[in-house]
Motif scaffolding. Structure first.
Motif, PDB file in Angstrom:
ATOM      1  N   PHE A 295       0.637  -1.302  -0.109  1.00  0.00           N
ATOM      2  CA  PHE A 295      -0.378  -0.036  -0.211  1.00  0.00           C
ATOM      3  C   PHE A 295       0.910   1.460   0.241  1.00  0.00           C
ATOM      4  CE2 PHE A 295      -4.251   1.982   1.067  1.00  0.00           C
ATOM      5  CZ  PHE A 295      -4.283   3.038   1.600  1.00  0.00           C
ATOM      6  N   VAL A 296       0.276   1.925  -1.014  1.00  0.00           N
ATOM      7  CA  VAL A 296       2.076   3.075  -1.222  1.00  0.00           C
ATOM      8  C   VAL A 296       1.051   4.362  -1.172  1.00  0.00           C
ATOM      9  CG1 VAL A 296       3.792   4.237  -3.037  1.00  0.00           C
ATOM     10  CG2 VAL A 296       3.405   1.722  -2.218  1.00  0.00           C
ATOM     11  N   ILE A 297       1.218   5.271  -0.606  1.00  0.00           N
ATOM     12  CA  ILE A 297       0.936   6.845  -0.725  1.00  0.00           C
ATOM     13  C   ILE A 297       1.476   7.824  -1.181  1.00  0.00           C
ATOM     14  CG2 ILE A 297       0.651   8.646   0.241  1.00  0.00           C
ATOM     15  CD1 ILE A 297      -1.322   6.450   2.935  1.00  0.00           C
ATOM     16  N   LYS A 298       1.736   8.024  -2.135  1.00  0.00           N
ATOM     17  CA  LYS A 298       1.792   9.132  -3.152  1.00  0.00           C
ATOM     18  C   LYS A 298       1.741  10.126  -2.395  1.00  0.00           C
ATOM     19  CE  LYS A 298       2.915   5.597  -6.659  1.00  0.00           C
ATOM     20  NZ  LYS A 298       2.757   5.258  -7.812  1.00  0.00           N
ATOM     21  N   ASN A 299       2.515  11.143  -3.321  1.00  0.00           N
ATOM     22  CA  ASN A 299       2.093  12.940  -3.780  1.00  0.00           C
ATOM     23  C   ASN A 299       1.588  13.691  -2.654  1.00  0.00           C
ATOM     24  OD1 ASN A 299       3.926  12.263  -5.980  1.00  0.00           O
ATOM     25  ND2 ASN A 299       1.218  11.841  -6.792  1.00  0.00           N
ATOM     26  N   LEU A 300       1.578  13.132  -1.519  1.00  0.00           N
ATOM     27  CA  LEU A 300       0.832  14.001  -0.110  1.00  0.00           C
ATOM     28  C   LEU A 300       1.430  14.710   0.071  1.00  0.00           C
ATOM     29  CD1 LEU A 300      -1.010  13.271   2.403  1.00  0.00           C
ATOM     30  CD2 LEU A 300       1.159  13.010   3.612  1.00  0.00           C
ATOM     31  N   LYS A 301       0.267  15.866  -0.124  1.00  0.00           N
ATOM     32  CA  LYS A 301       0.289  17.254  -0.390  1.00  0.00           C
ATOM     33  C   LYS A 301      -1.329  17.967   0.487  1.00  0.00           C
ATOM     34  CE  LYS A 301      -0.910  18.533  -5.183  1.00  0.00           C
ATOM     35  NZ  LYS A 301      -0.853  17.873  -6.358  1.00  0.00           N
ATOM     36  N   ALA A 302      -1.066  19.786   1.052  1.00  0.00           N
ATOM     37  CA  ALA A 302      -2.287  19.767   1.567  1.00  0.00           C
ATOM     38  C   ALA A 302      -2.848  20.550   0.307  1.00  0.00           C
ATOM     39  CB  ALA A 302      -1.795  21.067   2.341  1.00  0.00           C
ATOM     40  N   ILE A 303      -4.210  20.854   0.649  1.00  0.00           N
ATOM     41  CA  ILE A 303      -5.709  21.711  -0.776  1.00  0.00           C
ATOM     42  C   ILE A 303      -6.020  22.760   0.492  1.00  0.00           C
ATOM     43  CG2 ILE A 303      -4.675  20.045  -2.532  1.00  0.00           C
ATOM     44  CD1 ILE A 303      -7.388  18.704  -0.666  1.00  0.00           C
ATOM     45  N   ASP A 304      -6.533  23.386  -0.056  1.00  0.00           N
ATOM     46  CA  ASP A 304      -7.188  24.429   0.082  1.00  0.00           C
ATOM     47  C   ASP A 304      -9.045  24.355   0.185  1.00  0.00           C
ATOM     48  OD1 ASP A 304      -5.318  26.339   0.931  1.00  0.00           O
ATOM     49  OD2 ASP A 304      -6.067  26.700  -1.365  1.00  0.00           O
ATOM     50  N   ASP A 305      -9.252  22.585  -0.347  1.00  0.00           N
ATOM     51  CA  ASP A 305     -10.584  22.656  -0.113  1.00  0.00           C
ATOM     52  C   ASP A 305     -10.666  20.787  -0.738  1.00  0.00           C
ATOM     53  OD1 ASP A 305     -13.016  22.371   0.570  1.00  0.00           O
ATOM     54  OD2 ASP A 305     -13.929  24.856  -0.862  1.00  0.00           O
ATOM     55  N   TYR A 306     -11.582  20.254  -0.623  1.00  0.00           N
ATOM     56  CA  TYR A 306     -11.606  19.180  -1.143  1.00  0.00           C
ATOM     57  C   TYR A 306     -12.613  19.746  -2.659  1.00  0.00           C
ATOM     58  CZ  TYR A 306     -12.340  17.280   3.089  1.00  0.00           C
ATOM     59  OH  TYR A 306     -12.240  16.475   4.768  1.00  0.00           O
ATOM     60  N   THR A 307     -11.947  18.270  -3.459  1.00  0.00           N
ATOM     61  CA  THR A 307     -12.267  18.372  -5.037  1.00  0.00           C
ATOM     62  C   THR A 307     -13.552  17.431  -5.377  1.00  0.00           C
ATOM     63  OG1 THR A 307     -10.278  17.235  -5.352  1.00  0.00           O
ATOM     64  CG2 THR A 307      -9.949  19.771  -5.951  1.00  0.00           C
ATOM     65  N   TYR A 308     -13.630  16.362  -4.867  1.00  0.00           N
ATOM     66  CA  TYR A 308     -14.855  15.281  -4.387  1.00  0.00           C
ATOM     67  C   TYR A 308     -15.650  15.902  -3.651  1.00  0.00           C
ATOM     68  CZ  TYR A 308     -10.904  12.617  -7.236  1.00  0.00           C
ATOM     69  OH  TYR A 308     -10.274  12.519  -8.118  1.00  0.00           O
ATOM     70  N   LYS A 309     -16.928  15.043  -3.657  1.00  0.00           N
ATOM     71  CA  LYS A 309     -17.820  15.664  -3.263  1.00  0.00           C
ATOM     72  C   LYS A 309     -17.930  13.899  -1.629  1.00  0.00           C
ATOM     73  CE  LYS A 309     -21.304  18.472  -5.655  1.00  0.00           C
ATOM     74  NZ  LYS A 309     -20.357  18.798  -6.537  1.00  0.00           N
TER      75      LYS A 309
END
Length: 102
Positions: A78-92
């Motif tokens: 199980f690999v997690i990649k490109n973890l970063k903070a975002i301002d708001d959700y893009t998925y509902k």
């Protein structure tokens, strides 16, 4: 005043995992944890997707998948990649996408 940081990441799960049962399980766990994003099977032994939520909740999802009794022998990685903070959700919500869907 400070709202929890929303994180986003791509993830990859490898192993000999039964497709329908696993996708439904992953989606149910993500929804229980309040995560958003998607999962899709990209090959017979690989699922990919995206998660959005608090960092500790993303880690809890990973641990839940890795320790699920019915999949513990099947999940190899199980690999997690490109973890970063975002301002708001893009998925509902969290959803299962068909292989061809973008």
């Amino acid at each position: 005043m400070s709202k929890a940081n929303i994180m986003t990441c791509d993830f990859e799960i490898k192993g000999k995992i039964p497709k329908e049962a696993f996708e439904m399980f992953a989606a149910a766990q993500a929804k229980v944890l309040g995560l958003r994003g998607y999962i899709t099977q990209v090959s017979e032994e690989c699922f990919k997707g995206q998660l959005q939520g608090e960092g500790r909740v993303i880690e809890a999802f990973k641990q839940m998948i890795l320790s699920a009794a019915e999949y513990v022998a099947a999940v190899k990685e199980f690999v997690i990649k490109n973890l970063k903070a975002i301002d708001d959700y893009t998925y509902k919500t969290f959803e299962v996408k068909d292989k061809g869907a973008k």
